[in-house]
Design a protein around this motif. Structure first.
Motif, PDB file in Angstrom:
ATOM      1  N   PHE A  16       0.842  -1.188   0.000  1.00 11.76           N
ATOM      2  CA  PHE A  16       0.000   0.000   0.000  1.00 11.76           C
ATOM      3  C   PHE A  16       0.880   1.242   0.000  1.00 11.76           C
ATOM      4  CE2 PHE A  16      -2.431  -3.295   2.197  1.00 11.76           C
ATOM      5  CZ  PHE A  16      -3.617  -3.279   1.477  1.00 11.76           C
ATOM      6  N   ALA A  17       0.350   2.322  -0.542  1.00 13.82           N
ATOM      7  CA  ALA A  17       1.073   3.595  -0.543  1.00 13.82           C
ATOM      8  C   ALA A  17       0.077   4.741  -0.488  1.00 13.82           C
ATOM      9  CB  ALA A  17       1.942   3.719  -1.792  1.00 13.82           C
ATOM     10  N   LYS A  18       0.454   5.781   0.266  1.00 11.28           N
ATOM     11  CA  LYS A  18      -0.396   6.970   0.376  1.00 11.28           C
ATOM     12  C   LYS A  18       0.467   8.129   0.847  1.00 11.28           C
ATOM     13  CE  LYS A  18      -4.498   8.636   2.788  1.00 11.28           C
ATOM     14  NZ  LYS A  18      -5.539   8.265   3.764  1.00 11.28           N
ATOM     15  N   ASP A  19       0.390   9.244   0.152  1.00 10.04           N
ATOM     16  CA  ASP A  19       1.108  10.463   0.541  1.00 10.04           C
ATOM     17  C   ASP A  19       2.604  10.208   0.771  1.00 10.04           C
ATOM     18  OD1 ASP A  19      -1.349  11.810   0.465  1.00 10.04           O
ATOM     19  OD2 ASP A  19      -1.728  11.409   2.593  1.00 10.04           O
ATOM     20  N   GLY A  20       3.210   9.414  -0.099  1.00 10.19           N
ATOM     21  CA  GLY A  20       4.636   9.134   0.005  1.00 10.19           C
ATOM     22  C   GLY A  20       5.008   8.060   1.007  1.00 10.19           C
ATOM     23  N   GLN A  21       4.067   7.589   1.768  1.00 15.91           N
ATOM     24  CA  GLN A  21       4.324   6.533   2.750  1.00 15.91           C
ATOM     25  C   GLN A  21       3.986   5.182   2.114  1.00 15.91           C
ATOM     26  OE1 GLN A  21       1.821   6.709   6.209  1.00 15.91           O
ATOM     27  NE2 GLN A  21       2.880   5.038   7.231  1.00 15.91           N
ATOM     28  N   LYS A  22       4.906   4.226   2.203  1.00 14.89           N
ATOM     29  CA  LYS A  22       4.686   2.888   1.665  1.00 14.89           C
ATOM     30  C   LYS A  22       4.742   1.879   2.794  1.00 14.89           C
ATOM     31  CE  LYS A  22       6.629   3.852  -2.862  1.00 14.89           C
ATOM     32  NZ  LYS A  22       7.579   3.435  -3.900  1.00 14.89           N
ATOM     33  N   ALA A  50      -9.827  -9.713  -0.191  1.00 16.12           N
ATOM     34  CA  ALA A  50      -8.923 -10.192  -1.236  1.00 16.12           C
ATOM     35  C   ALA A  50      -8.117  -9.009  -1.762  1.00 16.12           C
ATOM     36  CB  ALA A  50      -9.701 -10.847  -2.367  1.00 16.12           C
ATOM     37  N   TYR A  51      -6.869  -9.259  -2.083  1.00 15.45           N
ATOM     38  CA  TYR A  51      -5.978  -8.246  -2.648  1.00 15.45           C
ATOM     39  C   TYR A  51      -5.962  -8.469  -4.147  1.00 15.45           C
ATOM     40  CZ  TYR A  51      -1.671  -5.462  -3.104  1.00 15.45           C
ATOM     41  OH  TYR A  51      -0.731  -4.520  -3.428  1.00 15.45           O
ATOM     42  N   SER A  52      -6.372  -7.444  -4.914  1.00 18.38           N
ATOM     43  CA  SER A  52      -6.539  -7.637  -6.347  1.00 18.38           C
ATOM     44  C   SER A  52      -6.367  -6.333  -7.096  1.00 18.38           C
ATOM     45  CB  SER A  52      -7.948  -8.179  -6.601  1.00 18.38           C
ATOM     46  OG  SER A  52      -8.250  -8.178  -7.958  1.00 18.38           O
ATOM     47  N   GLU A  53      -6.087  -6.457  -8.378  1.00 17.45           N
ATOM     48  CA  GLU A  53      -6.124  -5.285  -9.250  1.00 17.45           C
ATOM     49  C   GLU A  53      -7.591  -4.925  -9.488  1.00 17.45           C
ATOM     50  OE1 GLU A  53      -3.902  -5.715 -12.862  1.00 17.45           O
ATOM     51  OE2 GLU A  53      -2.359  -6.858 -11.847  1.00 17.45           O
ATOM     52  N   VAL A  69     -12.142  -1.505  -0.457  1.00 23.07           N
ATOM     53  CA  VAL A  69     -11.724  -0.957   0.838  1.00 23.07           C
ATOM     54  C   VAL A  69     -10.290  -0.473   0.681  1.00 23.07           C
ATOM     55  CG1 VAL A  69     -13.275  -2.386   2.216  1.00 23.07           C
ATOM     56  CG2 VAL A  69     -11.008  -3.237   1.690  1.00 23.07           C
ATOM     57  N   LEU A  70      -9.922   0.514   1.448  1.00 24.37           N
ATOM     58  CA  LEU A  70      -8.583   1.104   1.404  1.00 24.37           C
ATOM     59  C   LEU A  70      -8.224   1.640   0.020  1.00 24.37           C
ATOM     60  CD1 LEU A  70      -6.679  -1.543   3.566  1.00 24.37           C
ATOM     61  CD2 LEU A  70      -7.483   0.704   4.289  1.00 24.37           C
ATOM     62  N   ALA A  71      -9.212   2.104  -0.726  1.00 28.21           N
ATOM     63  CA  ALA A  71      -8.967   2.598  -2.089  1.00 28.21           C
ATOM     64  C   ALA A  71      -7.956   3.740  -2.103  1.00 28.21           C
ATOM     65  CB  ALA A  71     -10.279   3.046  -2.729  1.00 28.21           C
ATOM     66  N   ASP A  72      -7.963   4.586  -1.085  1.00 31.13           N
ATOM     67  CA  ASP A  72      -7.021   5.703  -1.064  1.00 31.13           C
ATOM     68  C   ASP A  72      -5.590   5.252  -0.756  1.00 31.13           C
ATOM     69  OD1 ASP A  72      -7.894   5.091   1.534  1.00 31.13           O
ATOM     70  OD2 ASP A  72      -7.571   7.120   2.261  1.00 31.13           O
ATOM     71  N   TRP A  73      -5.394   4.007  -0.370  1.00 32.69           N
ATOM     72  CA  TRP A  73      -4.062   3.447  -0.140  1.00 32.69           C
ATOM     73  C   TRP A  73      -3.577   2.611  -1.320  1.00 32.69           C
ATOM     74  CZ3 TRP A  73      -0.359   4.030   3.551  1.00 32.69           C
ATOM     75  CH2 TRP A  73      -0.717   4.777   4.680  1.00 32.69           C
ATOM     76  N   CYS A  74      -4.412   2.445  -2.318  1.00 35.01           N
ATOM     77  CA  CYS A  74      -4.053   1.610  -3.464  1.00 35.01           C
ATOM     78  C   CYS A  74      -3.420   2.463  -4.551  1.00 35.01           C
ATOM     79  CB  CYS A  74      -5.283   0.905  -4.007  1.00 35.01           C
ATOM     80  SG  CYS A  74      -6.003  -0.224  -2.801  1.00 35.01           S
ATOM     81  N   THR A  75      -2.234   2.086  -4.953  1.00 39.69           N
ATOM     82  CA  THR A  75      -1.527   2.843  -5.979  1.00 39.69           C
ATOM     83  C   THR A  75      -2.053   2.475  -7.356  1.00 39.69           C
ATOM     84  OG1 THR A  75       0.207   1.167  -6.052  1.00 39.69           O
ATOM     85  CG2 THR A  75       0.583   3.040  -4.626  1.00 39.69           C
ATOM     86  N   PRO A  76      -2.138   3.445  -8.252  1.00 38.66           N
ATOM     87  CA  PRO A  76      -2.588   3.127  -9.611  1.00 38.66           C
ATOM     88  C   PRO A  76      -1.561   2.244 -10.310  1.00 38.66           C
ATOM     89  CG  PRO A  76      -2.023   5.456  -9.416  1.00 38.66           C
ATOM     90  CD  PRO A  76      -1.867   4.848  -8.058  1.00 38.66           C
ATOM     91  N   TYR A  77      -2.054   1.341 -11.119  1.00 41.65           N
ATOM     92  CA  TYR A  77      -1.177   0.427 -11.842  1.00 41.65           C
ATOM     93  C   TYR A  77      -0.966   0.967 -13.247  1.00 41.65           C
ATOM     94  CZ  TYR A  77       0.536  -3.861 -13.922  1.00 41.65           C
ATOM     95  OH  TYR A  77       1.299  -4.781 -14.570  1.00 41.65           O
ATOM     96  N   PRO A  78       0.287   1.287 -13.614  1.00 40.23           N
ATOM     97  CA  PRO A  78       0.526   1.907 -14.921  1.00 40.23           C
ATOM     98  C   PRO A  78       0.449   0.944 -16.086  1.00 40.23           C
ATOM     99  CG  PRO A  78       2.602   1.543 -13.797  1.00 40.23           C
ATOM    100  CD  PRO A  78       1.508   1.152 -12.833  1.00 40.23           C
ATOM    101  N   GLY A  79       0.369  -0.342 -15.822  1.00 41.20           N
ATOM    102  CA  GLY A  79       0.316  -1.334 -16.888  1.00 41.20           C
ATOM    103  C   GLY A  79       1.648  -2.023 -17.068  1.00 41.20           C
ATOM    104  N   PHE A  80       1.687  -2.917 -18.017  1.00 39.65           N
ATOM    105  CA  PHE A  80       2.903  -3.673 -18.295  1.00 39.65           C
ATOM    106  C   PHE A  80       3.807  -2.889 -19.228  1.00 39.65           C
ATOM    107  CE2 PHE A  80      -0.203  -6.994 -17.320  1.00 39.65           C
ATOM    108  CZ  PHE A  80       0.498  -7.693 -16.342  1.00 39.65           C
ATOM    109  N   PHE A  81       5.074  -3.211 -19.179  1.00 35.02           N
ATOM    110  CA  PHE A  81       6.048  -2.626 -20.087  1.00 35.02           C
ATOM    111  C   PHE A  81       6.672  -3.755 -20.883  1.00 35.02           C
ATOM    112  CE2 PHE A  81       5.625   0.362 -16.667  1.00 35.02           C
ATOM    113  CZ  PHE A  81       5.630   1.589 -17.314  1.00 35.02           C
ATOM    114  N   LEU A  82       6.890  -3.520 -22.142  1.00 32.41           N
ATOM    115  CA  LEU A  82       7.485  -4.517 -23.021  1.00 32.41           C
ATOM    116  C   LEU A  82       8.790  -3.969 -23.559  1.00 32.41           C
ATOM    117  CD1 LEU A  82       7.223  -7.204 -24.595  1.00 32.41           C
ATOM    118  CD2 LEU A  82       6.041  -5.910 -26.381  1.00 32.41           C
ATOM    119  N   TYR A  83       9.863  -4.693 -23.332  1.00 29.57           N
ATOM    120  CA  TYR A  83      11.170  -4.308 -23.835  1.00 29.57           C
ATOM    121  C   TYR A  83      11.559  -5.308 -24.913  1.00 29.57           C
ATOM    122  CZ  TYR A  83      11.250  -1.494 -19.639  1.00 29.57           C
ATOM    123  OH  TYR A  83      10.940  -0.600 -18.659  1.00 29.57           O
TER     124      TYR A  83
END
Length: 106
Positions: A16-22, A50-53, A69-83
Motif C-alpha cells: 500500500f502507498a499513500k502520501d509518500g508513505q509505503k 482479497a488483494y486484487s487489481e 476498501v482502502l482505495a485511497d491506499w491503493c496505488t494506480p497500476y501503470p500497466g505492463f512494459f514490453l522491452y
C-alpha cells in the motif's frame, strides 16, 4: 485472506502507498490460496478480504457484489512494459506489439 504467489512461495505481502508513505503488510486468514480465481470466489462468498487489481474485480464492484476498501491506499497500476530489440523483430513480435499498444476495450 492471504495469497501465495505460487504453491512453493511465501505468502505475498500486501503493498500500500499513500502520501509518500509505503507499507507492506503480512496478511493471515482462514484461507491462503495460490490461485486468483479461488481467492476472488472466496471474497464473493464472504470468507474475507482479497488483494486484487481493480480491473480483475470491476464487474463485481459495478454489481455491488464486492466493495473496495482502502482505495485511497491503493496505488494506480501503470500497466505492463514490453522491452524488445529495436532491430530484427519477427512478424509475430511486431503483431504482438501492435496488439498490446492498442488493446481491445474491456
Amino acid at each position: 485472506m492471504g495469497w501465495r504467489q505460487n504453491s512453493a512461495g511465501k505468502p505475498y505481502r500486501w503493498e500500500f502507498a499513500k502520501d509518500g508513505q509505503k507499507i507492506n503488510v503480512a496478511v493471515n486468514g482462514p484461507l491462503m490460496p495460490d490461485d486468483f480465481e479461488l481467492m476472488q470466489q472466496a471474497a464473493l462468498d464472504g470468507v474475507g478480504l482479497a488483494y486484487s487489481e481493480v480491473t480483475q474485480c470491476s464487474q463485481y464492484f459495478e454489481s455491488g457484489q464486492l466493495i473496495r476498501v482502502l482505495a485511497d491506499w491503493c496505488t494506480p497500476y501503470p500497466g505492463f512494459f514490453l522491452y524488445y530489440p529495436s532491430r530484427r523483430t519477427s512478424a509475430a513480435l511486431r503483431a504482438l506489439i501492435e496488439m498490446l499498444r492498442y488493446p481491445l476495450p474491456v
